[in-house]
Design an enzyme around this catalytic site. Structure first.
Site, PDB file in Angstrom:
ATOM      1  N   ASN A   9       0.903  -1.146   0.195  1.00  0.00           N
ATOM      2  CA  ASN A   9      -0.040   0.045   0.005  1.00  0.00           C
ATOM      3  C   ASN A   9       0.731   1.228  -0.009  1.00  0.00           C
ATOM      4  O   ASN A   9       1.483   1.347   0.998  1.00  0.00           O
ATOM      5  CB  ASN A   9      -1.050   0.111   1.271  1.00  0.00           C
ATOM      6  CG  ASN A   9      -1.873   1.096   1.399  1.00  0.00           C
ATOM      7  OD1 ASN A   9      -1.801   2.004   0.629  1.00  0.00           O
ATOM      8  ND2 ASN A   9      -2.061   1.376   2.828  1.00  0.00           N
ATOM      9  N   LYS A  11      -0.282   4.332  -0.037  1.00  0.00           N
ATOM     10  CA  LYS A  11      -0.545   5.451   0.587  1.00  0.00           C
ATOM     11  C   LYS A  11      -0.540   6.680  -0.177  1.00  0.00           C
ATOM     12  O   LYS A  11      -0.368   6.547  -1.630  1.00  0.00           O
ATOM     13  CB  LYS A  11      -0.022   5.410   1.891  1.00  0.00           C
ATOM     14  CG  LYS A  11      -0.059   4.411   2.736  1.00  0.00           C
ATOM     15  CD  LYS A  11       0.108   4.729   4.018  1.00  0.00           C
ATOM     16  CE  LYS A  11       0.539   3.339   4.937  1.00  0.00           C
ATOM     17  NZ  LYS A  11       0.566   3.375   6.302  1.00  0.00           N
ATOM     18  N   HIS A  93      -9.262   0.850   5.478  1.00  0.00           N
ATOM     19  CA  HIS A  93      -7.754   0.857   6.047  1.00  0.00           C
ATOM     20  C   HIS A  93      -8.022   1.718   7.139  1.00  0.00           C
ATOM     21  O   HIS A  93      -8.832   2.638   7.021  1.00  0.00           O
ATOM     22  CB  HIS A  93      -6.989   1.331   4.996  1.00  0.00           C
ATOM     23  CG  HIS A  93      -5.438   1.500   5.482  1.00  0.00           C
ATOM     24  ND1 HIS A  93      -5.058   2.617   6.345  1.00  0.00           N
ATOM     25  CD2 HIS A  93      -4.613   0.673   5.086  1.00  0.00           C
ATOM     26  CE1 HIS A  93      -3.767   2.348   6.548  1.00  0.00           C
ATOM     27  NE2 HIS A  93      -3.305   1.126   5.856  1.00  0.00           N
ATOM     28  N   GLU A  95      -6.525   4.318   8.251  1.00  0.00           N
ATOM     29  CA  GLU A  95      -6.297   5.598   7.980  1.00  0.00           C
ATOM     30  C   GLU A  95      -7.625   6.220   7.143  1.00  0.00           C
ATOM     31  O   GLU A  95      -7.965   7.487   7.427  1.00  0.00           O
ATOM     32  CB  GLU A  95      -5.081   5.927   7.281  1.00  0.00           C
ATOM     33  CG  GLU A  95      -3.954   5.681   7.778  1.00  0.00           C
ATOM     34  CD  GLU A  95      -2.567   5.229   6.863  1.00  0.00           C
ATOM     35  OE1 GLU A  95      -2.674   5.255   5.810  1.00  0.00           O
ATOM     36  OE2 GLU A  95      -1.653   4.611   7.579  1.00  0.00           O
ATOM     37  N   GLU A 163      -4.871  -5.499  10.761  1.00  0.00           N
ATOM     38  CA  GLU A 163      -3.631  -4.500  11.029  1.00  0.00           C
ATOM     39  C   GLU A 163      -4.117  -3.818  12.281  1.00  0.00           C
ATOM     40  O   GLU A 163      -4.855  -2.703  12.345  1.00  0.00           O
ATOM     41  CB  GLU A 163      -3.780  -3.500   9.870  1.00  0.00           C
ATOM     42  CG  GLU A 163      -3.607  -4.131   8.179  1.00  0.00           C
ATOM     43  CD  GLU A 163      -3.021  -2.927   7.445  1.00  0.00           C
ATOM     44  OE1 GLU A 163      -1.751  -3.227   6.885  1.00  0.00           O
ATOM     45  OE2 GLU A 163      -3.906  -2.056   7.377  1.00  0.00           O
ATOM     46  N   GLY A 169       2.992   1.882  10.787  1.00  0.00           N
ATOM     47  CA  GLY A 169       3.728   2.925  10.391  1.00  0.00           C
ATOM     48  C   GLY A 169       4.625   3.315  11.836  1.00  0.00           C
ATOM     49  O   GLY A 169       5.270   4.206  11.902  1.00  0.00           O
ATOM     50  N   SER A 209       4.029  -2.490  10.133  1.00  0.00           N
ATOM     51  CA  SER A 209       5.453  -2.629  10.321  1.00  0.00           C
ATOM     52  C   SER A 209       6.107  -3.664   9.733  1.00  0.00           C
ATOM     53  O   SER A 209       6.983  -4.377  10.477  1.00  0.00           O
ATOM     54  CB  SER A 209       5.844  -2.221  11.851  1.00  0.00           C
ATOM     55  OG  SER A 209       5.076  -0.944  11.939  1.00  0.00           O
TER      56      SER A 209
HETATM   57  C1  PEP Z   1      -0.564  -0.076   5.952  1.00  0.00           C
HETATM   58  O1  PEP Z   1      -0.408   0.959   5.690  1.00  0.00           O
HETATM   59  O2  PEP Z   1      -1.362  -1.005   5.722  1.00  0.00           O
HETATM   60  C2  PEP Z   1       0.772  -0.670   6.998  1.00  0.00           C
HETATM   61  C3  PEP Z   1       0.589  -1.828   7.345  1.00  0.00           C
HETATM   62  O3  PEP Z   1       1.697   0.328   6.879  1.00  0.00           O
HETATM   63  P1  PEP Z   1       3.111  -0.111   7.543  1.00  0.00           P
HETATM   64  O4  PEP Z   1       3.706  -1.317   6.765  1.00  0.00           O
HETATM   65  O5  PEP Z   1       4.000   1.078   7.224  1.00  0.00           O
HETATM   66  O6  PEP Z   1       3.200  -0.334   8.891  1.00  0.00           O
END
Ligand code: PEP
Length: 249
Positions: A9, A11, A93, A95, A163, A169, A209
């Site tokens: 992703n 973003k 997601h 976000e 997640e 992040g 992460s």
């Molecule tokens: C994500 O945006 O779905 C995500 C898991 O980000 P990151 O891997 O940067 O934690």
């Protein structure tokens, strides 16, 4: 047998120069033994589809509107993503849930729209740190699954991404026991609601992460069928070892 999926992703990152990363990723994995998905920003979906035309790598959107068309300035429908050549879309997601106040009902409608357009929906769920600290994780997961998933779906058109919001992040990753507990729980809820055939076949990704150094350990956990990766999907040199770890899992 569930086919594994390494999903990236991007973003709100990337311009046309970033397509070089796709080219590099495809060159490193000419014949991948797992599914690979990249969700670039909407501005790059068409050019990413063209870049990946001769490769198994799939392109997806990061969000879609619940309606097929209409007066929704700035939004993109699932049908438009499909028309642009996308085959997947992320829904729910964290976000989007936070920045755009998306409810489970809204995410369910987006997921239905994705299915109607012929897209595979990657439905994202996960608890906040406050919820985990209050020992509510499995209740939150149950509620999000119940609310965000339509009653009718297939293992072919739906992927779940677990997640934990506090792991996205941040560099913080749950223990493998914590990941296993939630993935096993998601599997049991899916089997209960959709029956053993569909519920057993839906892929469940872990996200939060994931990087080259922790991927193999995470992929060894039961009911982890791949990863949804944010930061480490932007550069082929970071994402490629994660794809390799998944292939070797
Ligand atoms: C994500 O945006 O779905 C995500 C898991 O980000 P990151 O891997 O940067 O934690």
């Amino acid at each position: 047998m569930r086919r594994k999926l390494a999903a990236g992703n991007w973003k709100m990152n990337g311009t046309s120069a970033s397509l070089d990363e796709l080219t590099a990723l495809m060159a490193t994995h000419p014949d991948p033994q797992v599914d690979i998905l990249i969700c670039p920003p909407a501005t790059l979906v068409t050019s990413a589809v063209v870049t990946a035309a001769d490769h198994a790598l799939q392109i997806g959107g990061q969000d879609c509107h619940r309606n097929e068309s209409g007066a929704h300035t700035g939004d993109i429908s699932a049908a438009m993503l499909r028309d642009a050549g996308a085959s997947y879309v992320l829904t729910g997601h964290s976000e989007r849930r936070t920045d755009h106040n998306e409810s489970d009902e809204e995410i369910r409608n987006k997921t239905k729209a994705a299915h109607a357009a012929g897209l595979i929906a990657v439905v994202c769920i996960g608890e906040t740190l406050k919820e985990r600290e209050a020992a509510n994780t499995l209740d939150i997961i149950a509620g999000q699954l119940a609310g965000s998933l339509p009653d009718v779906l297939t293992a072919e058109n739906t992927v779940i991404a677990y997640e934990p919001v506090w792991a996205i992040g941040t560099g913080k990753v749950p223990t493998t026991n914590q990941i296993g507990e939630v993935h096993d729980y998601i599997r049991s809820r899916l089997e209960q609601r959709y029956g053993a055939g569909v519920g057993t076949s839906i892929r469940i990704l872990y996200g939060g992460s994931v990087k080259a150094s922790n991927a193999a350990e995470i992929f060894a956990v039961s009911n982890v069928d791949g990863a949804l990766v944010g930061g480490a999907s932007l550069k082929a040199s970071d994402f490629s070892p994660i794809v390799t770890a998944l292939q070797n899992a």
